[in-house]
Design an enzyme around this catalytic site. Structure first.
Site, PDB file in Angstrom:
ATOM      1  N   ASP A   1     -67.573 -87.842 -10.082  1.00  7.66           N
ATOM      2  CA  ASP A   1     -68.974 -87.541 -10.401  1.00  7.66           C
ATOM      3  C   ASP A   1     -69.683 -87.101  -9.128  1.00  7.66           C
ATOM      4  O   ASP A   1     -69.468 -87.685  -8.070  1.00  7.66           O
ATOM      5  CB  ASP A   1     -69.665 -88.783 -11.007  1.00  7.66           C
ATOM      6  CG  ASP A   1     -70.917 -88.424 -11.797  1.00  7.66           C
ATOM      7  OD1 ASP A   1     -71.851 -87.851 -11.213  1.00  7.66           O
ATOM      8  OD2 ASP A   1     -70.964 -88.719 -13.006  1.00  7.66           O
TER       9      ASP A   1
ATOM     10  N   THR B   1     -76.951 -85.982 -11.760  1.00 11.38           N
ATOM     11  CA  THR B   1     -77.862 -86.710 -12.662  1.00 11.38           C
ATOM     12  C   THR B   1     -77.367 -88.137 -12.888  1.00 11.38           C
ATOM     13  O   THR B   1     -78.093 -88.964 -13.412  1.00 11.38           O
ATOM     14  CB  THR B   1     -77.976 -86.034 -14.060  1.00 11.38           C
ATOM     15  OG1 THR B   1     -76.656 -85.897 -14.610  1.00 11.38           O
ATOM     16  CG2 THR B   1     -78.641 -84.682 -13.982  1.00 11.38           C
TER      17      THR B   1
ATOM     18  N   TYR C   1     -76.290 -73.419 -23.722  1.00 14.65           N
ATOM     19  CA  TYR C   1     -75.548 -74.678 -23.598  1.00 14.65           C
ATOM     20  C   TYR C   1     -74.469 -74.776 -24.682  1.00 14.65           C
ATOM     21  O   TYR C   1     -73.311 -75.086 -24.408  1.00 14.65           O
ATOM     22  CB  TYR C   1     -76.549 -75.842 -23.711  1.00 14.65           C
ATOM     23  CG  TYR C   1     -75.915 -77.213 -23.859  1.00 14.65           C
ATOM     24  CD1 TYR C   1     -75.522 -77.937 -22.735  1.00 14.65           C
ATOM     25  CD2 TYR C   1     -75.722 -77.788 -25.119  1.00 14.65           C
ATOM     26  CE1 TYR C   1     -74.937 -79.190 -22.870  1.00 14.65           C
ATOM     27  CE2 TYR C   1     -75.153 -79.029 -25.265  1.00 14.65           C
ATOM     28  CZ  TYR C   1     -74.760 -79.738 -24.137  1.00 14.65           C
ATOM     29  OH  TYR C   1     -74.181 -80.979 -24.282  1.00 14.65           O
TER      30      TYR C   1
ATOM     31  N   ASN D   1     -76.111 -86.372 -31.886  1.00 17.69           N
ATOM     32  CA  ASN D   1     -77.071 -86.758 -30.856  1.00 17.69           C
ATOM     33  C   ASN D   1     -76.789 -88.197 -30.428  1.00 17.69           C
ATOM     34  O   ASN D   1     -77.044 -89.122 -31.191  1.00 17.69           O
ATOM     35  CB  ASN D   1     -78.498 -86.653 -31.392  1.00 17.69           C
ATOM     36  CG  ASN D   1     -78.964 -85.222 -31.429  1.00 17.69           C
ATOM     37  OD1 ASN D   1     -78.372 -84.385 -32.097  1.00 17.69           O
ATOM     38  ND2 ASN D   1     -80.005 -84.931 -30.680  1.00 17.69           N
TER      39      ASN D   1
ATOM     40  N   ILE E   1     -94.415 -84.880 -29.903  1.00 23.40           N
ATOM     41  CA  ILE E   1     -93.385 -84.343 -30.789  1.00 23.40           C
ATOM     42  C   ILE E   1     -93.551 -82.826 -30.862  1.00 23.40           C
ATOM     43  O   ILE E   1     -94.643 -82.336 -31.136  1.00 23.40           O
ATOM     44  CB  ILE E   1     -93.508 -84.953 -32.209  1.00 23.40           C
ATOM     45  CG1 ILE E   1     -93.222 -86.459 -32.154  1.00 23.40           C
ATOM     46  CG2 ILE E   1     -92.586 -84.247 -33.194  1.00 23.40           C
ATOM     47  CD1 ILE E   1     -93.409 -87.183 -33.482  1.00 23.40           C
TER      48      ILE E   1
ATOM     49  N   ARG F   1     -90.341 -75.776 -30.139  1.00 21.08           N
ATOM     50  CA  ARG F   1     -89.693 -75.003 -29.070  1.00 21.08           C
ATOM     51  C   ARG F   1     -88.692 -74.017 -29.661  1.00 21.08           C
ATOM     52  O   ARG F   1     -88.056 -74.309 -30.669  1.00 21.08           O
ATOM     53  CB  ARG F   1     -88.993 -75.968 -28.101  1.00 21.08           C
ATOM     54  CG  ARG F   1     -89.996 -76.768 -27.293  1.00 21.08           C
ATOM     55  CD  ARG F   1     -89.323 -77.766 -26.418  1.00 21.08           C
ATOM     56  NE  ARG F   1     -88.583 -78.769 -27.187  1.00 21.08           N
ATOM     57  CZ  ARG F   1     -88.060 -79.867 -26.671  1.00 21.08           C
ATOM     58  NH1 ARG F   1     -88.161 -80.098 -25.392  1.00 21.08           N
ATOM     59  NH2 ARG F   1     -87.417 -80.735 -27.423  1.00 21.08           N
TER      60      ARG F   1
ATOM     61  N   GLY G   1     -85.360 -71.893 -30.436  1.00 17.92           N
ATOM     62  CA  GLY G   1     -83.926 -72.233 -30.396  1.00 17.92           C
ATOM     63  C   GLY G   1     -83.636 -73.638 -30.892  1.00 17.92           C
ATOM     64  O   GLY G   1     -82.494 -74.093 -30.836  1.00 17.92           O
TER      65      GLY G   1
HETATM   66  N1  NAD Z   1     -76.202 -86.864 -24.856  1.00 21.19           N
HETATM   67  C1  NAD Z   1     -75.817 -86.251 -25.962  1.00 21.19           C
HETATM   68  O1  NAD Z   1     -76.386 -86.425 -27.029  1.00 21.19           O
HETATM   69  C2  NAD Z   1     -74.610 -85.338 -25.937  1.00 21.19           C
HETATM   70  C3  NAD Z   1     -74.267 -84.667 -27.119  1.00 21.19           C
HETATM   71  C4  NAD Z   1     -73.157 -83.831 -27.115  1.00 21.19           C
HETATM   72  C5  NAD Z   1     -72.402 -83.683 -25.973  1.00 21.19           C
HETATM   73  N2  NAD Z   1     -72.764 -84.327 -24.831  1.00 21.19           N
HETATM   74  C6  NAD Z   1     -71.914 -84.142 -23.641  1.00 21.19           C
HETATM   75  O2  NAD Z   1     -71.510 -85.400 -23.145  1.00 21.19           O
HETATM   76  C7  NAD Z   1     -71.335 -85.330 -21.738  1.00 21.19           C
HETATM   77  C8  NAD Z   1     -72.116 -86.426 -21.042  1.00 21.19           C
HETATM   78  O3  NAD Z   1     -73.504 -86.241 -21.293  1.00 21.19           O
HETATM   79  P1  NAD Z   1     -74.596 -87.359 -20.934  1.00 21.19           P
HETATM   80  O4  NAD Z   1     -75.632 -87.297 -21.987  1.00 21.19           O
HETATM   81  O5  NAD Z   1     -73.927 -88.638 -20.640  1.00 21.19           O
HETATM   82  O6  NAD Z   1     -75.236 -86.729 -19.613  1.00 21.19           O
HETATM   83  P2  NAD Z   1     -75.415 -87.326 -18.118  1.00 21.19           P
HETATM   84  O7  NAD Z   1     -76.240 -86.316 -17.361  1.00 21.19           O
HETATM   85  O8  NAD Z   1     -75.890 -88.720 -18.165  1.00 21.19           O
HETATM   86  O9  NAD Z   1     -73.927 -87.303 -17.577  1.00 21.19           O
HETATM   87  C9  NAD Z   1     -73.365 -86.186 -16.949  1.00 21.19           C
HETATM   88  C10 NAD Z   1     -72.691 -86.677 -15.677  1.00 21.19           C
HETATM   89  O10 NAD Z   1     -72.002 -85.568 -15.083  1.00 21.19           O
HETATM   90  C11 NAD Z   1     -72.273 -85.552 -13.703  1.00 21.19           C
HETATM   91  N3  NAD Z   1     -72.155 -84.160 -13.256  1.00 21.19           N
HETATM   92  C12 NAD Z   1     -72.944 -83.111 -13.623  1.00 21.19           C
HETATM   93  N4  NAD Z   1     -72.527 -81.990 -13.003  1.00 21.19           N
HETATM   94  C13 NAD Z   1     -71.453 -82.350 -12.257  1.00 21.19           C
HETATM   95  C14 NAD Z   1     -70.584 -81.627 -11.402  1.00 21.19           C
HETATM   96  N5  NAD Z   1     -70.739 -80.314 -11.184  1.00 21.19           N
HETATM   97  N6  NAD Z   1     -69.566 -82.296 -10.791  1.00 21.19           N
HETATM   98  C15 NAD Z   1     -69.392 -83.631 -10.999  1.00 21.19           C
HETATM   99  N7  NAD Z   1     -70.200 -84.359 -11.781  1.00 21.19           N
HETATM  100  C16 NAD Z   1     -71.220 -83.722 -12.405  1.00 21.19           C
HETATM  101  C17 NAD Z   1     -73.678 -86.110 -13.556  1.00 21.19           C
HETATM  102  O11 NAD Z   1     -73.934 -86.621 -12.255  1.00 21.19           O
HETATM  103  C18 NAD Z   1     -73.677 -87.193 -14.626  1.00 21.19           C
HETATM  104  O12 NAD Z   1     -73.242 -88.418 -14.106  1.00 21.19           O
HETATM  105  C19 NAD Z   1     -71.753 -83.923 -21.332  1.00 21.19           C
HETATM  106  O13 NAD Z   1     -70.597 -83.100 -21.259  1.00 21.19           O
HETATM  107  C20 NAD Z   1     -72.631 -83.478 -22.478  1.00 21.19           C
HETATM  108  O14 NAD Z   1     -72.662 -82.071 -22.603  1.00 21.19           O
HETATM  109  C21 NAD Z   1     -73.846 -85.144 -24.782  1.00 21.19           C
END
Ligand code: NAD
Length: 315
Positions: A35, A39, A146, A175, A205, A270, A272
């Protein structure tokens, strides 16, 4: 209990990734976390995991981690998760979500990784599906860069499978919500509103609030990852509840859970934004017995409880 598996979780300091790490360690596996903390949060790091502060776009550093840790499985969660940012700057989104993911795929292939799990999205992949709940055969029709990036990585994964015999699971999440979520991302509404309501600030909202989503609890998502890894599931699997909840309903539930007494404001919808999507996870249930366990009201209460405890912590 089965033999421990060596697993690298990318994004393991983030919201979902950290719960996946916890569940995998709970099962007796040996886990490394990659990581960049862009974020993610150090507080989310499981102390029983080995942590590598590495950006997935840094091919050399990533290859070094996989060569030394020697994972059998890579569980890829690191990503740029803001749908709004992807619309403002699609190239920046693609750098992490397409090119970075390709670095993960290539490093995994080079290191002889046996299986890869990819955190994909049902919510953003299917656009506004004609039929809900949407199953895996629903046409891919993303409404945001995305979603297009996630679809692109799934295409690469299919190609890696067909050309190189690469084994993978693409988990298409609904979600996701729960403790440790930051106020950005696809299901940001829960994190943002909890945060605002606990501070006594007005939640806003976008649109009429009747847009419908499928909210799946993060612990259930972590369990789906365990199934994908232990059974080496092949291809795409939805992970959702199939239950439609409107943003207005979530707001009402949160108002109760937070004891919020203020008002809620409405602003213009918004562009999209998906109007209505829920996911059919029958394939995952049929093949693994996975079932979601935590419903919306219970999950929101857990999320609010966690957020309150965090706010009250000294320091
Ligand atoms: N939250 C949702 O509802 C949801 C839904 C569908 C898919 N996802 C997918 O699940 C995964 C996790 O999402 P999340 O909600 O936990 O987000 P999050 O931002 O909490 O987690 C993402 C993590 O990836 C790390 N990261 C980002 N860019 C990086 C890089 N270039 N190199 C190394 N680390 C990096 C960040 O530091 C973070 O710890 C993502 O792939 C997201 O697209 C999330």
């Amino acid at each position: 209990m089965a033999d421990p598996i060596r697993i690298v979780v990318t994004g393991g300091a983030g919201f979902i990734g950290s719960h996946v790490v916890d569940a995998l360690i709970e099962r007796g596996n040996v886990v490394g976390i990659v990581d960049s903390l862009v974020t993610g949060n150090r507080e989310n790091l499981n102390p029983r995991a080995e942590f590598f502060e590495v950006d997935i776009c840094d091919a050399e550093a990533l290859a070094g981690v996989l060569a030394s840790f020697k994972p059998q499985v890579v569980d890829h969660h690191a990503a740029q998760i803001s749908v709004a940012l992807s619309s403002r700057d699609p190239a920046a989104d693609a750098l992490t979500n397409v090119v970075g993911s390709l670095q993960v795929l290539e490093a995994s292939r080079a290191a002889g990784v046996e299986h890869l799990v990819f955190a994909s999205t049902g919510g953003a992949l299917y656009g506004d599906p004609e039929v809900v709940p949407a199953d895996e055969a629903t046409p891919i029709a993303p409404l945001s860069p995305y979603g297009a990036a996630k679809a692109s990585v799934e295409t690469y994964l299919r190609m890696y499978h067909d050309t190189y015999g690469f084994s993978y699971t693409a988990l298409r999440y609904a979600n996701v919500f729960g403790p440790r979520q930051t106020p950005e991302g696809e299901a940001g509404v829960v994190a943002i509103f909890t945060n605002r309501m606990l501070k006594g600030e007005t939640p806003v909202i976008f649109g009429d609030g009747d847009q419908q989503r499928d909210f799946v609890y993060v612990g259930d998502v972590a369990q789906a990852n365990v199934e994908a890894i232990e059974r080496r599931l092949q291809g795409a699997y939805n992970v959702g509840t199939g239950v439609a909840s409107s943003v207005n309903e979530v707001t009402r539930e949160l108002t109760n859970a937070c004891g919020f007494e203020g008002i809620v404001e409405y602003a213009e919808e918004r562009p999209g934004e998906v109007r209505r999507v829920t996911l059919d996870a029958a394939k995952l249930t049929r093949e693994t017995g996975w079932q979601w366990q935590v419903g919306l009201a219970e999950g929101l209460a857990l999320t609010v409880g966690h957020q309150k405890a965090r706010a009250n912590r000294p320091g």
